[in-house]
Design a protein around this motif. Structure first.
Motif, PDB file in Angstrom:
ATOM      1  N   LEU A 133       0.824  -1.199   0.000  1.00 25.72           N
ATOM      2  CA  LEU A 133       0.000   0.000   0.000  1.00 25.72           C
ATOM      3  C   LEU A 133       0.863   1.254   0.000  1.00 25.72           C
ATOM      4  CD1 LEU A 133      -2.798   1.301   0.161  1.00 25.72           C
ATOM      5  CD2 LEU A 133      -2.640   1.112   2.636  1.00 25.72           C
ATOM      6  N   VAL A 134       1.888   1.277   0.826  1.00 29.08           N
ATOM      7  CA  VAL A 134       2.785   2.435   0.881  1.00 29.08           C
ATOM      8  C   VAL A 134       3.522   2.595  -0.438  1.00 29.08           C
ATOM      9  CG1 VAL A 134       4.852   3.380   1.989  1.00 29.08           C
ATOM     10  CG2 VAL A 134       3.035   2.400   3.385  1.00 29.08           C
ATOM     11  N   ALA A 135       3.963   1.496  -1.033  1.00 25.72           N
ATOM     12  CA  ALA A 135       4.664   1.567  -2.319  1.00 25.72           C
ATOM     13  C   ALA A 135       3.731   2.085  -3.410  1.00 25.72           C
ATOM     14  CB  ALA A 135       5.216   0.196  -2.701  1.00 25.72           C
ATOM     15  N   MET A 136       2.484   1.618  -3.422  1.00 22.28           N
ATOM     16  CA  MET A 136       1.528   2.098  -4.412  1.00 22.28           C
ATOM     17  C   MET A 136       1.251   3.579  -4.219  1.00 22.28           C
ATOM     18  SD  MET A 136      -1.115  -1.124  -4.745  1.00 22.28           S
ATOM     19  CE  MET A 136      -2.459  -0.031  -4.954  1.00 22.28           C
ATOM     20  N   PHE A 137       1.115   3.986  -2.979  1.00 21.27           N
ATOM     21  CA  PHE A 137       0.880   5.389  -2.658  1.00 21.27           C
ATOM     22  C   PHE A 137       2.044   6.238  -3.157  1.00 21.27           C
ATOM     23  CE2 PHE A 137      -1.490   8.538  -0.485  1.00 21.27           C
ATOM     24  CZ  PHE A 137      -0.580   9.413   0.083  1.00 21.27           C
ATOM     25  N   ALA A 138       3.265   5.770  -2.977  1.00 19.54           N
ATOM     26  CA  ALA A 138       4.447   6.498  -3.429  1.00 19.54           C
ATOM     27  C   ALA A 138       4.477   6.600  -4.953  1.00 19.54           C
ATOM     28  CB  ALA A 138       5.713   5.827  -2.917  1.00 19.54           C
ATOM     29  N   LEU A 139       4.109   5.528  -5.633  1.00 23.05           N
ATOM     30  CA  LEU A 139       4.098   5.556  -7.091  1.00 23.05           C
ATOM     31  C   LEU A 139       3.056   6.527  -7.632  1.00 23.05           C
ATOM     32  CD1 LEU A 139       4.571   1.793  -7.981  1.00 23.05           C
ATOM     33  CD2 LEU A 139       6.191   3.658  -8.349  1.00 23.05           C
ATOM     34  N   VAL A 140       1.890   6.529  -7.009  1.00 25.59           N
ATOM     35  CA  VAL A 140       0.847   7.456  -7.432  1.00 25.59           C
ATOM     36  C   VAL A 140       1.303   8.890  -7.200  1.00 25.59           C
ATOM     37  CG1 VAL A 140      -1.486   8.287  -6.924  1.00 25.59           C
ATOM     38  CG2 VAL A 140      -1.049   5.836  -7.134  1.00 25.59           C
ATOM     39  N   ALA A 141       1.907   9.142  -6.061  1.00 30.02           N
ATOM     40  CA  ALA A 141       2.388  10.490  -5.754  1.00 30.02           C
ATOM     41  C   ALA A 141       3.494  10.898  -6.712  1.00 30.02           C
ATOM     42  CB  ALA A 141       2.873  10.559  -4.313  1.00 30.02           C
ATOM     43  N   ALA A 142       4.371   9.988  -7.071  1.00 34.60           N
ATOM     44  CA  ALA A 142       5.468  10.306  -7.982  1.00 34.60           C
ATOM     45  C   ALA A 142       4.961  10.595  -9.383  1.00 34.60           C
ATOM     46  CB  ALA A 142       6.474   9.157  -8.019  1.00 34.60           C
ATOM     47  N   GLY A 143       3.889   9.964  -9.774  1.00 32.95           N
ATOM     48  CA  GLY A 143       3.352  10.167 -11.109  1.00 32.95           C
ATOM     49  C   GLY A 143       2.424  11.367 -11.200  1.00 32.95           C
ATOM     50  N   ALA A 144       2.109  11.966 -10.081  1.00 26.32           N
ATOM     51  CA  ALA A 144       1.202  13.110 -10.069  1.00 26.32           C
ATOM     52  C   ALA A 144       1.960  14.381 -10.449  1.00 26.32           C
ATOM     53  CB  ALA A 144       0.581  13.243  -8.674  1.00 26.32           C
ATOM     54  N   SER A 145       1.283  15.483 -10.351  1.00 25.32           N
ATOM     55  CA  SER A 145       1.885  16.756 -10.729  1.00 25.32           C
ATOM     56  C   SER A 145       3.149  17.033  -9.917  1.00 25.32           C
ATOM     57  CB  SER A 145       0.877  17.881 -10.513  1.00 25.32           C
ATOM     58  OG  SER A 145       0.622  18.036  -9.135  1.00 25.32           O
ATOM     59  N   ALA A 146       3.962  17.930 -10.429  1.00 21.11           N
ATOM     60  CA  ALA A 146       5.236  18.239  -9.801  1.00 21.11           C
ATOM     61  C   ALA A 146       5.058  18.886  -8.436  1.00 21.11           C
ATOM     62  CB  ALA A 146       6.066  19.140 -10.698  1.00 21.11           C
ATOM     63  N   GLN A 147       3.928  19.522  -8.207  1.00 19.03           N
ATOM     64  CA  GLN A 147       3.695  20.165  -6.929  1.00 19.03           C
ATOM     65  C   GLN A 147       3.008  19.185  -5.994  1.00 19.03           C
ATOM     66  OE1 GLN A 147       1.323  23.667  -7.065  1.00 19.03           O
ATOM     67  NE2 GLN A 147       1.926  24.315  -5.039  1.00 19.03           N
ATOM     68  N   ALA A 148       3.730  18.747  -4.989  1.00 20.30           N
ATOM     69  CA  ALA A 148       3.185  17.830  -4.006  1.00 20.30           C
ATOM     70  C   ALA A 148       3.841  18.127  -2.674  1.00 20.30           C
ATOM     71  CB  ALA A 148       3.458  16.380  -4.403  1.00 20.30           C
ATOM     72  N   ALA A 149       3.138  17.822  -1.603  1.00 20.98           N
ATOM     73  CA  ALA A 149       3.731  17.966  -0.287  1.00 20.98           C
ATOM     74  C   ALA A 149       4.828  16.919  -0.145  1.00 20.98           C
ATOM     75  CB  ALA A 149       2.668  17.775   0.795  1.00 20.98           C
ATOM     76  N   SER A 150       5.751  17.176   0.740  1.00 18.47           N
ATOM     77  CA  SER A 150       6.807  16.200   0.987  1.00 18.47           C
ATOM     78  C   SER A 150       7.008  16.070   2.484  1.00 18.47           C
ATOM     79  CB  SER A 150       8.105  16.603   0.298  1.00 18.47           C
ATOM     80  OG  SER A 150       8.565  17.836   0.789  1.00 18.47           O
ATOM     81  N   ALA A 151       7.569  14.951   2.883  1.00 15.27           N
ATOM     82  CA  ALA A 151       7.890  14.707   4.282  1.00 15.27           C
ATOM     83  C   ALA A 151       9.304  14.160   4.347  1.00 15.27           C
ATOM     84  CB  ALA A 151       6.906  13.715   4.905  1.00 15.27           C
ATOM     85  N   VAL A 152      10.053  14.629   5.326  1.00 21.44           N
ATOM     86  CA  VAL A 152      11.407  14.133   5.541  1.00 21.44           C
ATOM     87  C   VAL A 152      11.556  13.796   7.023  1.00 21.44           C
ATOM     88  CG1 VAL A 152      12.347  16.474   5.802  1.00 21.44           C
ATOM     89  CG2 VAL A 152      13.865  14.594   5.224  1.00 21.44           C
ATOM     90  N   ASN A 153      12.084  12.615   7.284  1.00 26.11           N
ATOM     91  CA  ASN A 153      12.304  12.154   8.651  1.00 26.11           C
ATOM     92  C   ASN A 153      13.792  12.317   8.967  1.00 26.11           C
ATOM     93  OD1 ASN A 153      12.387  10.909  11.121  1.00 26.11           O
ATOM     94  ND2 ASN A 153      11.848   8.881  10.374  1.00 26.11           N
ATOM     95  N   LEU A 154      14.122  13.308   9.772  1.00 29.06           N
ATOM     96  CA  LEU A 154      15.510  13.551  10.148  1.00 29.06           C
ATOM     97  C   LEU A 154      15.941  12.693  11.331  1.00 29.06           C
ATOM     98  CD1 LEU A 154      15.509  17.441   9.777  1.00 29.06           C
ATOM     99  CD2 LEU A 154      16.251  15.715   8.112  1.00 29.06           C
ATOM    100  N   ASP A 155      15.005  11.987  11.953  1.00 30.38           N
ATOM    101  CA  ASP A 155      15.312  11.096  13.077  1.00 30.38           C
ATOM    102  C   ASP A 155      15.889   9.781  12.571  1.00 30.38           C
ATOM    103  OD1 ASP A 155      14.322  12.966  14.849  1.00 30.38           O
ATOM    104  OD2 ASP A 155      12.360  12.008  15.038  1.00 30.38           O
ATOM    105  N   GLN A 156      16.485   9.025  13.465  1.00 29.81           N
ATOM    106  CA  GLN A 156      16.987   7.695  13.134  1.00 29.81           C
ATOM    107  C   GLN A 156      15.879   6.645  13.226  1.00 29.81           C
ATOM    108  OE1 GLN A 156      20.089   7.037  11.939  1.00 29.81           O
ATOM    109  NE2 GLN A 156      20.173   9.270  11.903  1.00 29.81           N
ATOM    110  N   GLU A 157      14.855   6.926  14.039  1.00 22.19           N
ATOM    111  CA  GLU A 157      13.749   5.997  14.217  1.00 22.19           C
ATOM    112  C   GLU A 157      12.697   6.219  13.132  1.00 22.19           C
ATOM    113  OE1 GLU A 157      14.363   8.402  16.686  1.00 22.19           O
ATOM    114  OE2 GLU A 157      15.856   7.166  17.674  1.00 22.19           O
ATOM    115  N   PRO A 158      11.987   5.170  12.751  1.00 20.99           N
ATOM    116  CA  PRO A 158      10.897   5.345  11.776  1.00 20.99           C
ATOM    117  C   PRO A 158       9.760   6.158  12.382  1.00 20.99           C
ATOM    118  CG  PRO A 158      11.029   3.061  12.513  1.00 20.99           C
ATOM    119  CD  PRO A 158      12.164   3.780  13.146  1.00 20.99           C
ATOM    120  N   ARG A 159       9.094   6.935  11.564  1.00 26.90           N
ATOM    121  CA  ARG A 159       7.945   7.753  11.982  1.00 26.90           C
ATOM    122  C   ARG A 159       6.803   7.507  11.009  1.00 26.90           C
ATOM    123  NH1 ARG A 159       9.598   8.820  17.004  1.00 26.90           N
ATOM    124  NH2 ARG A 159      11.558   9.967  17.000  1.00 26.90           N
TER     125      ARG A 159
END
Length: 87
Positions: A5-31
């Motif tokens: 599901l997460v992989a599909m979500f990422a593919l859909v987001a990557a194929g969408a318009s160039a303007q999209a929100a982004s998230a970056v995890n600067l921690d070492q632990e998963p969030r």
């Protein structure tokens, strides 16, 4: 199944318009962020140091601390020290 599901979500987001929100995890632990887009909820899991584009046309995001924010699709969510900030 969740990884698929997460992989599909990422593919859909990557194929969408160039303007999209982004998230970056600067921690070492998963969030995890909960993304609600078009009435559908999904989990966006970010490993330590990982970043991902999502939400190309607006959505609601539940942050790790439980706060809910509305995004238009141009923001960056930065997670550091377990806290998420919108930039």
């Amino acid at each position: 199944m969740m990884k698929t599901l997460v992989a599909m979500f990422a593919l859909v987001a990557a194929g969408a318009s160039a303007q999209a929100a982004s998230a970056v995890n600067l921690d070492q632990e998963p969030r995890t962020l909960i993304v609600t887009e078009g009435g559908n909820k999904s989990e966006l899991s970010l490993g330590g140091g990982e970043s991902m584009d999502f939400c190309p046309s607006g959505c609601f995001v539940t942050m790790p601390n439980g706060d809910i924010e509305a995004l238009t699709g141009s923001e960056t969510i930065e997670i550091s020290g377990g806290q998420a900030r919108i930039k």
